[in-house]
Design a protein around this motif. Structure first.
Motif, short mmCIF file in Angstrom:
data_model
loop_
_atom_site.label_atom_id
_atom_site.label_comp_id
_atom_site.label_asym_id
_atom_site.label_seq_id
_atom_site.Cartn_x
_atom_site.Cartn_y
_atom_site.Cartn_z
N TYR A 64 0.81 -35.31 7.06
CA TYR A 64 2.20 -34.91 7.28
C TYR A 64 3.02 -35.08 6.00
O TYR A 64 3.87 -34.23 5.67
N THR A 291 12.65 -30.25 7.75
CA THR A 291 12.51 -31.67 7.46
C THR A 291 12.61 -31.94 5.97
O THR A 291 13.12 -32.98 5.53
N SER A 309 10.28 -40.84 0.56
CA SER A 309 10.90 -40.42 1.82
C SER A 309 9.97 -39.52 2.62
O SER A 309 9.97 -39.57 3.86
N PHE A 313 8.83 -40.06 6.53
CA PHE A 313 8.85 -39.06 7.60
C PHE A 313 7.43 -38.76 8.10
O PHE A 313 7.24 -38.47 9.28
N LEU A 316 6.77 -41.54 10.47
CA LEU A 316 7.49 -41.34 11.73
C LEU A 316 6.83 -40.28 12.59
O LEU A 316 6.75 -40.41 13.82
N ALA A 317 6.32 -39.21 11.95
CA ALA A 317 5.66 -38.16 12.70
C ALA A 317 4.36 -38.67 13.33
O ALA A 317 4.11 -38.46 14.52
N GLY A 320 5.11 -41.91 15.55
CA GLY A 320 5.83 -41.51 16.75
C GLY A 320 4.92 -40.90 17.80
O GLY A 320 5.07 -41.16 19.00
N SER A 335 10.95 -39.54 20.31
CA SER A 335 10.33 -39.62 18.99
C SER A 335 11.08 -38.74 17.99
O SER A 335 11.32 -39.13 16.84
N VAL A 336 11.45 -37.54 18.43
CA VAL A 336 12.24 -36.66 17.57
C VAL A 336 13.62 -37.26 17.30
O VAL A 336 14.16 -37.15 16.19
N GLN A 339 13.57 -39.64 14.36
CA GLN A 339 13.68 -38.91 13.10
C GLN A 339 15.11 -38.42 12.88
O GLN A 339 15.61 -38.40 11.75
N VAL A 342 17.19 -41.15 11.41
CA VAL A 342 16.93 -41.29 9.98
C VAL A 342 17.69 -40.21 9.20
O VAL A 342 18.31 -40.49 8.17
#
Length: 368
Positions: A64, A291, A309, A313, A316-317, A320, A335-336, A339, A342
């Motif tokens: 990701y 994103t 960063s 992310f 988190l993807a 999550g 979960s979204v 993000q 953030v």
């Protein structure tokens, strides 16, 4: 106020403030978890384990991260020239289309060492072409780059649907996708590359594109701060009038910046089409272009910050998705939302803590 310095040290502006903003975002997400009757500490543990707890987790996180690095760099290049490229989603789509069309045309005739570089060049050329038109309209017709790049996202999606449904779809196949590429006509996977040197690695989507993303960070850093072209891009971004006075054409720099931006975004298509799916299909970009805007803002449009960063992310993807699996009360929409927190605290509210931190730094410096 005399205790508030006008300019903060770079380590505060680039490192400390983003870390504090992320902490606020996680605190807000923790409150949401607590509100649904779950433990925020358990949620954080599950998220971290899902993102970094094993080689499998690391592999997906870096996969990701790869996409977010490319789109973050694409946004940053345009931003340094004074433009807001919202079209990375469409440019990535056209990049994947270019990669896929070249491989589908030549995978039965050319060996992989020759085919894959050609496919990457074709993908970047398509990304450049898709960014060039909005850039030209901005430079020579005054059409706002934000509006035109957003419109081109929809055009890219529509073009992809038409081509796959009417031209590339395998007859009799219910799935809206092309045929699979020939064996070997793909980007090498991390498992294959590391296995060649005796390192065991799980079978995941991570592939050579991650190495290319890191190389792109280095290349963008060199371009922006160690070349005349990069200096020209940044001068235009600071003041178009000053650039004209110095003999730099803002129109030319706009075309150059958006073309580079489109080429970088197109590498998302290369990662997904040549590295993961090995066929053309719909919606493979999956929002990575948008994103990338948050990634660039949080990374202060610097390649190092963008890489960090993007890793956040990516975590988190991946984390999550594992959190959703392990904690059913925590839905995918939540979960979204994490993000989103953030993005909110590191983007829209990125300067919220700057005043208090500046005052504290001023006091410490004064009495230290």
């Amino acid at each position: 106020m005399k205790n508030v310095p006008a300019v903060l040290p770079r380590w505060i502006d680039i490192l400390l403030l983003p870390v504090l903003n992320v902490a606020l975002a996680l605190a807000a997400a923790g409150f949401v978890v607590w509100a649904i009757g779950q433990s925020p500490l358990i949620a954080v543990r599950l998220l971290l384990e899902g993102a970094f707890g094993s080689t499998l987790a690391w592999s997906y996180t870096l996969y990701y991260t790869t996409n977010f690095i490319f789109t973050g760099l694409a946004v940053a290049i345009a931003f340094h020239c004074g433009h807001f490229n919202i079209g990375a989603e469409g440019q990535a789509t056209l990049g994947g289309l270019g990669v896929g069309l070249l491989i589908l045309s030549l995978d039965r005739w050319l060996p992989a060492p020759l085919l894959i570089p050609l496919a990457l060049v074709a993908g970047m050329a398509c990304g450049v072409a898709w960014a060039f038109v909005p850039a030209w309209l901005q430079a020579y017709r005054g059409s706002h780059i934000v509006i035109t790049t957003i419109m081109f996202n929809f055009l890219a999606s529509t073009l992809m649907v038409w081509l796959i449904v009417n031209v590339l779809k395998v007859p009799g196949n219910q799935a809206v996708e092309s045929r699979m590429f020939a064996e070997g006509a793909v980007l090498p996977s991390a498992r294959a590359m590391l296995g060649a040197v005796g390192i065991a690695w799980p079978d995941t989507p991570l592939n050579l594109a991650f190495v290319l993303a890191i190389a792109a960070c280095v290349a963008v850093w060199l371009l922006l701060w160690h070349t005349r072209l990069g200096h020209g891009l940044r001068v235009v971004g600071h003041s178009a009038d000053a650039a004209r006075y110095a003999g730099i054409s803002p129109q030319r720099m706009t075309l150059v910046a958006l073309s580079i931006s489109g080429a970088l975004a197109a590498m998302v298509g290369a990662n997904e089409i040549a590295g993961v799916h090995h066929k053309l299909l719909l919606d493979f970009v999956a929002g990575a272009g948008f994103t990338g805007i948050a990634v660039a803002l949080m990374g202060r449009n610097h390649p190092v910050g963008i890489a960090l960063s993007a890793l956040l992310f990516g975590a988190l993807a991946q984390g999550g998705s594992e959190l959703v699996f392990e904690m059913p009360a925590f839905t995918r929409d939540m979960s979204v939302a994490v993000q989103g927190f953030v993005v909110l605290f590191c983007g829209a509210l990125s300067l919220m803590l700057r005043g208090p931190v500046a005052r504290l730094y001023g006091l410490v410096k004064r009495h230290g």
